[in-house]
Design a protein around this motif. Structure first.
Motif, PDB file in Angstrom:
ATOM      1  N   PRO A  71      24.511  39.195  52.086  1.00 66.69           N
ATOM      2  CA  PRO A  71      24.962  39.673  50.505  1.00 66.69           C
ATOM      3  C   PRO A  71      26.038  39.189  50.228  1.00 66.69           C
ATOM      4  O   PRO A  71      27.064  39.003  50.810  1.00 66.69           O
ATOM      5  N   PRO A  72      26.112  38.730  48.861  1.00 58.79           N
ATOM      6  CA  PRO A  72      27.070  38.054  48.042  1.00 58.79           C
ATOM      7  C   PRO A  72      28.285  39.186  47.938  1.00 58.79           C
ATOM      8  O   PRO A  72      27.981  40.484  47.772  1.00 58.79           O
ATOM      9  N   PHE A  73      29.536  38.657  47.964  1.00 62.30           N
ATOM     10  CA  PHE A  73      30.668  39.510  47.557  1.00 62.30           C
ATOM     11  C   PHE A  73      30.639  39.824  45.958  1.00 62.30           C
ATOM     12  O   PHE A  73      30.213  39.185  45.182  1.00 62.30           O
ATOM     13  N   SER A  74      31.304  40.833  45.563  1.00 63.81           N
ATOM     14  CA  SER A  74      31.282  40.904  44.265  1.00 63.81           C
ATOM     15  C   SER A  74      32.380  40.177  43.457  1.00 63.81           C
ATOM     16  O   SER A  74      33.561  39.804  44.364  1.00 63.81           O
ATOM     17  N   PRO A  75      32.292  39.296  42.285  1.00 58.29           N
ATOM     18  CA  PRO A  75      33.096  38.478  41.911  1.00 58.29           C
ATOM     19  C   PRO A  75      34.646  39.158  41.784  1.00 58.29           C
ATOM     20  O   PRO A  75      34.926  40.093  40.897  1.00 58.29           O
ATOM     21  N   ALA A  76      35.659  38.466  42.445  1.00 56.23           N
ATOM     22  CA  ALA A  76      37.050  39.024  42.538  1.00 56.23           C
ATOM     23  C   ALA A  76      37.567  38.821  40.868  1.00 56.23           C
ATOM     24  O   ALA A  76      38.381  39.439  40.564  1.00 56.23           O
ATOM     25  N   ASP A  77      37.217  37.677  40.188  1.00 63.73           N
ATOM     26  CA  ASP A  77      37.921  37.254  38.983  1.00 63.73           C
ATOM     27  C   ASP A  77      37.468  38.105  37.662  1.00 63.73           C
ATOM     28  O   ASP A  77      38.038  38.006  36.732  1.00 63.73           O
ATOM     29  N   ARG A  78      36.406  39.146  38.092  1.00 68.69           N
ATOM     30  CA  ARG A  78      36.066  40.133  37.096  1.00 68.69           C
ATOM     31  C   ARG A  78      36.496  41.500  37.262  1.00 68.69           C
ATOM     32  O   ARG A  78      36.007  42.454  36.684  1.00 68.69           O
ATOM     33  N   ALA A  79      37.164  41.637  38.323  1.00 70.56           N
ATOM     34  CA  ALA A  79      37.761  42.966  38.574  1.00 70.56           C
ATOM     35  C   ALA A  79      38.824  43.834  37.857  1.00 70.56           C
ATOM     36  O   ALA A  79      39.532  42.932  37.332  1.00 70.56           O
ATOM     37  N   ILE A  80      38.589  44.835  37.745  1.00 71.38           N
ATOM     38  CA  ILE A  80      39.571  45.550  36.878  1.00 71.38           C
ATOM     39  C   ILE A  80      41.009  45.253  37.307  1.00 71.38           C
ATOM     40  O   ILE A  80      42.064  45.344  36.693  1.00 71.38           O
ATOM     41  N   GLU A  81      41.281  45.288  38.639  1.00 65.08           N
ATOM     42  CA  GLU A  81      42.727  45.044  39.427  1.00 65.08           C
ATOM     43  C   GLU A  81      43.526  43.880  38.759  1.00 65.08           C
ATOM     44  O   GLU A  81      44.428  43.581  38.573  1.00 65.08           O
ATOM     45  N   ARG A  82      42.449  42.690  38.667  1.00 61.73           N
ATOM     46  CA  ARG A  82      43.003  41.259  38.244  1.00 61.73           C
ATOM     47  C   ARG A  82      43.405  41.521  36.767  1.00 61.73           C
ATOM     48  O   ARG A  82      44.243  40.871  36.291  1.00 61.73           O
TER      49      ARG A  82
END
Length: 240
Positions: free
Chosen positions: A23-34
């Motif tokens: 299963p793929p990871f959630s895209p980190a570049d679209r996270a609220i934290e970033r």
């Protein structure tokens, strides 16, 4: 029409993760934290005062980067550690017992000879001397019990995504760990007061207001444990 059923079967089987791939990871570049880290907001007035030229001759300053400075997360984009140690248990037991009985009788044995005249016209065995004889009885009992035990111990890094006008911090933390073809997800959101953050830059879950803690996963094992889409539709639509 004969191609509809095979097509539905193929589509239902392809609705899960790709065959032979984890299963793929959630895209980190679209996270609220970033987004919070890229847009930290306006500088704090306290920090600006600590860096004024008047403090330049001092060996010790109150700046966050100094040895004695407070490095706890207080601004948008800062990171803190959330400690989750849930060990709850609940047990509830209720019992109810109720009973009721009633008896009613009505008769007209003598009334100016009218009952005797009526008895002549009544069927054999019937008499106006006992017009109504009523007995009722009811009883009800119920027992119920609830027992729950939950235990969860986790640590996760969360990011301050917003600072409310009253100083309360809005935090969001997301963590994903993939082992083979199974992905474990941990999500924590809520609101924290700055004074509840310890000197170690940690906050416990019981001090998070509107806390939302999600611990789950997705992958081959989680997919097998869930009923198929067709079965879920049938269970929601069939009345029996």
């Amino acid at each position: 029409m004969r191609f509809i059923l095979p097509t539905l079967l193929i589509c239902s089987g392809c609705a899960t993760a790709p065959v032979g791939k984890p299963p793929p990871f959630s895209p980190a570049d679209r996270a609220i934290e970033r987004n919070a880290m890229l847009n930290p907001g306006l500088p704090d007035a306290i920090e600006t005062t600590a860096l004024t030229p008047s403090s330049g001759a001092s060996l010790w300053t109150g700046a966050r980067g100094s040895l004695l400075g407070d490095r706890r997360a207080v601004r948008r984009g800062d990171i803190l550690t959330v400690v989750i140690e849930i060990d709850d248990s609940a047990e509830i037991s209720n019992s109810t017992d109720r009973s009721r009985s009633a008896s009613q009788q009505a008769a007209i044995p003598q009334l100016l000879g009218i009952p005797q005249r009526i008895d002549r016209r009544l069927p054999e065995g019937a008499s106006s001397g006992s017009l109504v004889d009523l007995n009722t009885q009811s009883s009800a009992s119920g027992d119920g019990s609830v027992r729950r035990n939950e235990k969860l111990t986790l640590r996760i890094a969360a990011t301050i995504t917003d600072v409310l006008p009253n100083g309360v911090l809005s935090i969001v933390g997301q963590q994903e760990v993939r082992v083979n073809f199974e992905l474990r997800e941990l999500i924590v959101t809520g609101y924290v007061r700055p004074e509840d953050i310890t000197r170690r830059n940690e906050v416990t879950y019981d001090k998070i207001a509107s806390a939302r803690i999600s611990y789950g996963g997705r992958g081959q094992i989680s997919d097998v444990q869930q009923p198929r889409y067709g079965q879920q539709i049938l269970e929601n639509t069939l009345p029996f």
